[in-house]
Write a protein that holds these residues in place. Structure first.
Motif, PDB file in Angstrom:
ATOM      1  N   PHE A  97      42.102  52.133  25.672  1.00  0.00           N
ATOM      2  CA  PHE A  97      40.734  52.650  25.546  1.00  0.00           C
ATOM      3  C   PHE A  97      40.738  54.178  25.528  1.00  0.00           C
ATOM      4  O   PHE A  97      40.093  54.809  24.680  1.00  0.00           O
ATOM      5  N   LEU A  98      41.467  54.790  26.469  1.00  0.00           N
ATOM      6  CA  LEU A  98      41.551  56.256  26.508  1.00  0.00           C
ATOM      7  C   LEU A  98      42.127  56.793  25.205  1.00  0.00           C
ATOM      8  O   LEU A  98      41.640  57.779  24.641  1.00  0.00           O
ATOM      9  N   HIS A  99      43.187  56.147  24.704  1.00  0.00           N
ATOM     10  CA  HIS A  99      43.806  56.596  23.456  1.00  0.00           C
ATOM     11  C   HIS A  99      42.832  56.477  22.289  1.00  0.00           C
ATOM     12  O   HIS A  99      42.829  57.320  21.387  1.00  0.00           O
ATOM     13  N   SER A 100      41.992  55.453  22.293  1.00  0.00           N
ATOM     14  CA  SER A 100      41.006  55.293  21.218  1.00  0.00           C
ATOM     15  C   SER A 100      39.971  56.412  21.240  1.00  0.00           C
ATOM     16  O   SER A 100      39.318  56.687  20.235  1.00  0.00           O
ATOM     17  N   LYS A 101      39.836  57.057  22.394  1.00  0.00           N
ATOM     18  CA  LYS A 101      38.916  58.180  22.555  1.00  0.00           C
ATOM     19  C   LYS A 101      39.614  59.528  22.321  1.00  0.00           C
ATOM     20  O   LYS A 101      39.026  60.588  22.560  1.00  0.00           O
ATOM     21  N   GLY A 102      40.882  59.470  21.897  1.00  0.00           N
ATOM     22  CA  GLY A 102      41.635  60.703  21.677  1.00  0.00           C
ATOM     23  C   GLY A 102      42.105  61.363  22.949  1.00  0.00           C
ATOM     24  O   GLY A 102      42.442  62.551  22.964  1.00  0.00           O
ATOM     25  N   THR A 103      42.152  60.603  24.036  1.00  0.00           N
ATOM     26  CA  THR A 103      42.526  61.142  25.345  1.00  0.00           C
ATOM     27  C   THR A 103      43.862  60.572  25.808  1.00  0.00           C
ATOM     28  O   THR A 103      44.133  59.383  25.627  1.00  0.00           O
ATOM     29  N   ILE A 104      44.678  61.425  26.398  1.00  0.00           N
ATOM     30  CA  ILE A 104      45.968  61.035  26.951  1.00  0.00           C
ATOM     31  C   ILE A 104      45.868  61.176  28.469  1.00  0.00           C
ATOM     32  O   ILE A 104      45.431  62.212  28.968  1.00  0.00           O
ATOM     33  N   HIS A 105      46.234  60.137  29.202  1.00  0.00           N
ATOM     34  CA  HIS A 105      46.115  60.210  30.659  1.00  0.00           C
ATOM     35  C   HIS A 105      47.154  61.162  31.244  1.00  0.00           C
ATOM     36  O   HIS A 105      46.862  62.024  32.042  1.00  0.00           O
ATOM     37  N   ARG A 106      48.400  60.980  30.878  1.00  0.00           N
ATOM     38  CA  ARG A 106      49.552  61.824  31.235  1.00  0.00           C
ATOM     39  C   ARG A 106      49.948  61.755  32.703  1.00  0.00           C
ATOM     40  O   ARG A 106      50.795  62.519  33.159  1.00  0.00           O
ATOM     41  N   ASP A 107      49.366  60.843  33.470  1.00  0.00           N
ATOM     42  CA  ASP A 107      49.779  60.710  34.864  1.00  0.00           C
ATOM     43  C   ASP A 107      49.625  59.268  35.333  1.00  0.00           C
ATOM     44  O   ASP A 107      49.122  59.005  36.423  1.00  0.00           O
TER      45      ASP A 107
ATOM     46  N   ARG B  93      59.777  69.241  26.323  1.00  0.00           N
ATOM     47  CA  ARG B  93      58.745  69.947  25.573  1.00  0.00           C
ATOM     48  C   ARG B  93      58.834  69.732  24.068  1.00  0.00           C
ATOM     49  O   ARG B  93      58.455  70.583  23.282  1.00  0.00           O
ATOM     50  N   LYS B  94      59.375  68.593  23.668  1.00  0.00           N
ATOM     51  CA  LYS B  94      59.274  68.243  22.262  1.00  0.00           C
ATOM     52  C   LYS B  94      57.830  67.851  21.997  1.00  0.00           C
ATOM     53  O   LYS B  94      57.093  67.510  22.912  1.00  0.00           O
ATOM     54  N   GLN B  95      57.434  67.900  20.741  1.00  0.00           N
ATOM     55  CA  GLN B  95      56.060  67.557  20.414  1.00  0.00           C
ATOM     56  C   GLN B  95      55.794  66.122  20.868  1.00  0.00           C
ATOM     57  O   GLN B  95      56.553  65.219  20.554  1.00  0.00           O
ATOM     58  N   TYR B  96      54.744  65.933  21.631  1.00  0.00           N
ATOM     59  CA  TYR B  96      54.506  64.600  22.158  1.00  0.00           C
ATOM     60  C   TYR B  96      53.029  64.261  22.147  1.00  0.00           C
ATOM     61  O   TYR B  96      52.177  65.123  21.930  1.00  0.00           O
ATOM     62  N   GLY B  97      52.750  62.976  22.348  1.00  0.00           N
ATOM     63  CA  GLY B  97      51.365  62.530  22.293  1.00  0.00           C
ATOM     64  C   GLY B  97      51.121  61.331  23.178  1.00  0.00           C
ATOM     65  O   GLY B  97      51.632  61.236  24.291  1.00  0.00           O
ATOM     66  N   LYS B  98      50.370  60.361  22.657  1.00  0.00           N
ATOM     67  CA  LYS B  98      49.861  59.256  23.461  1.00  0.00           C
ATOM     68  C   LYS B  98      50.948  58.370  24.057  1.00  0.00           C
ATOM     69  O   LYS B  98      50.743  57.757  25.106  1.00  0.00           O
ATOM     70  N   LYS B  99      52.101  58.307  23.420  1.00  0.00           N
ATOM     71  CA  LYS B  99      53.121  57.372  23.895  1.00  0.00           C
ATOM     72  C   LYS B  99      53.753  57.782  25.225  1.00  0.00           C
ATOM     73  O   LYS B  99      54.507  57.007  25.810  1.00  0.00           O
ATOM     74  N   VAL B 100      53.436  58.972  25.709  1.00  0.00           N
ATOM     75  CA  VAL B 100      53.929  59.342  27.051  1.00  0.00           C
ATOM     76  C   VAL B 100      53.342  58.408  28.105  1.00  0.00           C
ATOM     77  O   VAL B 100      53.978  58.128  29.117  1.00  0.00           O
ATOM     78  N   ASP B 101      52.129  57.919  27.854  1.00  0.00           N
ATOM     79  CA  ASP B 101      51.504  56.992  28.801  1.00  0.00           C
ATOM     80  C   ASP B 101      52.207  55.643  28.813  1.00  0.00           C
ATOM     81  O   ASP B 101      52.247  54.958  29.846  1.00  0.00           O
TER      82      ASP B 101
END
Length: 498
Positions: A332-342, A390-398
């Motif tokens: 759901f967060l990813h669908s909103k363009g948001t990454i939790h990251r924790d 610090r490589k380019q990263y996104g939603k998959k960190v979650d």
């Protein structure tokens, strides 16, 4: 955060402030692909890195062995840079009333901030530059446990490990990874400087807008305080009873006179109003009384998943149920363009009926009030390798963090939990995928689920949406089976949310 979702809400306020926009000269930012060459050498006798700020070298030499520094110099420099940058960022964040919602744009901005931080810490300047890295005396001078003999061996090694070939280490490639920099000559994007959306709002205008979006009830009349949960720089958190329906809620009381960035609060409230989901700890309402803003959140009386994983053994079906509910929140967060990251067990809250909800974003941060495990870097143990390097990263960190949280539910703690944060960061960067001690006891479906979560190459890692249809989740038990685990953990820990 100045996300797009707040623009419509404050349109009238900003319209009158931007009439001179075309009269100003356009400002152009610095090129983003500037390389920072740091000359770091490897001492051929000791095997340790040299040429870094003195305080950084003390950290490295106390916690990472000469053999490890020699084997993975890139991982060592990445770890110590990330560690010190985020010590500074954590100190700044602790003074803010809410945790900014993370987007890919925010991540890119953070990468550029790290570039500047690294440049100012360049060893060719003074050994310890004018930047305070917030180093605690305990980690700086106290006898830290020397590089532990307990090492987690990789199942899958990081492909970027660099062997020692020459006593001089060229770290330009490392710096590129740290700053999201392109290496080709024609890759010279220039960032346009932008004014902060709310930079022209006065305190009076902010208060007026808060009055407009907040509930008009008097919070001191409507809510009865039941239990104090915690306090910080941003305010106090407590449990209260809402007289309107006798429900129990969690409230963060923010003293606005102590907040320097009041305008950020406006945007966070409006963003969180649109973030309603059954697997998120939801924002319920906001109340303004004089200089105090009361942010009301859902209360989950079962506490955090951490209590359960550290005290009780979970069955695979129960783990699958928690993973499914958490994945629904992440997707759901990813669908909103948001990454939790924790994502971690501390940030997954439970209801006594087995409800599973994700917290710690926006005003949800620290809503429990007594997070069990404090770390200097903001819990590095769950971080994906691409975050540390610090490589380019996104939603998959979650998704990676969910895999680490699954290991928590198997083993009772994440990998490297007994290590210092800096050493944990080094091991994440150097080793990549951690070993799972009880791997052989897991079902094939669970093993495959973890494989898809813990791919070091983010491109090969599954998305949250893909994992929601993974066969492992088919064995999920009913959520009410979590209730006995919660009760047992609370009894052992003498906890109660009554």
């Amino acid at each position: 955060m100045t996300g797009r979702s707040g623009r419509g809400v404050f349109g009238k306020l900003f319209a009158k402030k931007q009439h001179n926009r075309d009269e100003r000269a356009t400002e152009i930012g610095m090129p983003t692909n500037v390389k920072q060459h740091i000359h770091v050498s490897m001492n051929s006798e000791t095997g340790m890195l040299e040429g870094l700020p003195a305080s950084w070298l003390r950290q490295l030499n106390a916690q990472i062995s000469p053999a490890e520094q020699s084997e993975n110099p890139n991982a060592a420099i990445q770890a110590v840079t990330f560690h010190n940058f985020h010590v500074l960022k954590k100190e700044q964040a602790e003074r803010e009333p809410c945790k900014p919602i993370v987007t890919e744009e925010a991540i890119t901005k953070e990468g550029l901030e790290m570039t500047k931080f690294l440049a100012k810490k360049n060893a060719h300047q003074s050994q310890d530059s004018d930047i305070s890295i917030g180093q605690s005396s305990e980690e700086e001078v106290a006898p830290v446990e020397k590089y532990s003999q307990r090492q987690t061996m990789p199942i899958q090694s990081n492909k970027n490990n660099i062997k020692k070939k020459d006593p001089t280490v060229d770290l330009s490639a490392v710096i590129q990874d740290l700053t999201l920099i392109g290496s080709e000559p024609d890759e010279s994007p220039i960032l346009r400087k932008k004014e902060l959306m709310y930079s022209t709002l006065t305190d009076e205008e902010i208060y007026e807008e808060l009055k407009r979006i907040c509930n008009k009830d008097d919070p001191y009349v409507r809510f009865q305080r039941v239990k104090h949960l915690g306090a910080g720089a941003s305010g106090v958190v407590f449990i209260a009873i809402d007289s309107k329906d006798n429900s129990r809620v969690a409230i963060k009381d923010i003293d606005l006179t102590k907040q320097s960035k009041k305008e950020l609060i406006l945007n966070e409230i409006n963003v969180l109003k649109g973030f309603n989901h059954k697997n998120l700890v939801n924002f319920l309402d906001a109340f303004l009384s004089a200089d105090h803003l009361w942010v009301v959140m859902e209360l989950l009386d079962g506490g955090s998943l951490t209590d359960v994983v550290t005290e009780v053994v979970m069955k695979e079906g129960q783990i699958a149920a928690v993973c499914r509910e958490t994945l629904q929140a992440i997707a759901f967060l990813h669908s909103k363009g948001t990454i939790h990251r924790d994502i971690k067990s501390d940030n997954v809250l439970l209801g006594m009926d087995g409800t599973v909800k994700v917290t710690d974003f926006g005003f949800c941060a620290n809503i429990v009030g007594d997070e069990k495990r404090e770390t200097m870097v903001g819990t590095p143990f769950w971080m994906a390798p691409e975050v540390v390097t610090r490589k380019q990263y996104g939603k998959k960190v979650d998704v990676w963090s969910l895999g680490i949280m699954a290991i928590e539910m198997i083993e009772g703690q994440p990998p490297y939990m007994k290590e210092t944060p800096l050493r944990a960061l080094y091991l994440i960067a150097a080793v990549g995928r951690p070993k799972i001690p009880r791997w052989e006891s897991l079902s094939p479906a669970f093993q495959d689920f973890l494989d898809k979560c813990l791919q070091v190459d983010a491109d090969a890692r599954a998305t949250a949406e893909e994992l929601l249809s993974h066969p492992f989740l088919d064995c999920a038990m009913e959520l009410k089976t979590l209730t006995p685990l919660i009760k047992a953990a609370h009894k052992i820990l003498h906890k109660s949310y009554d």
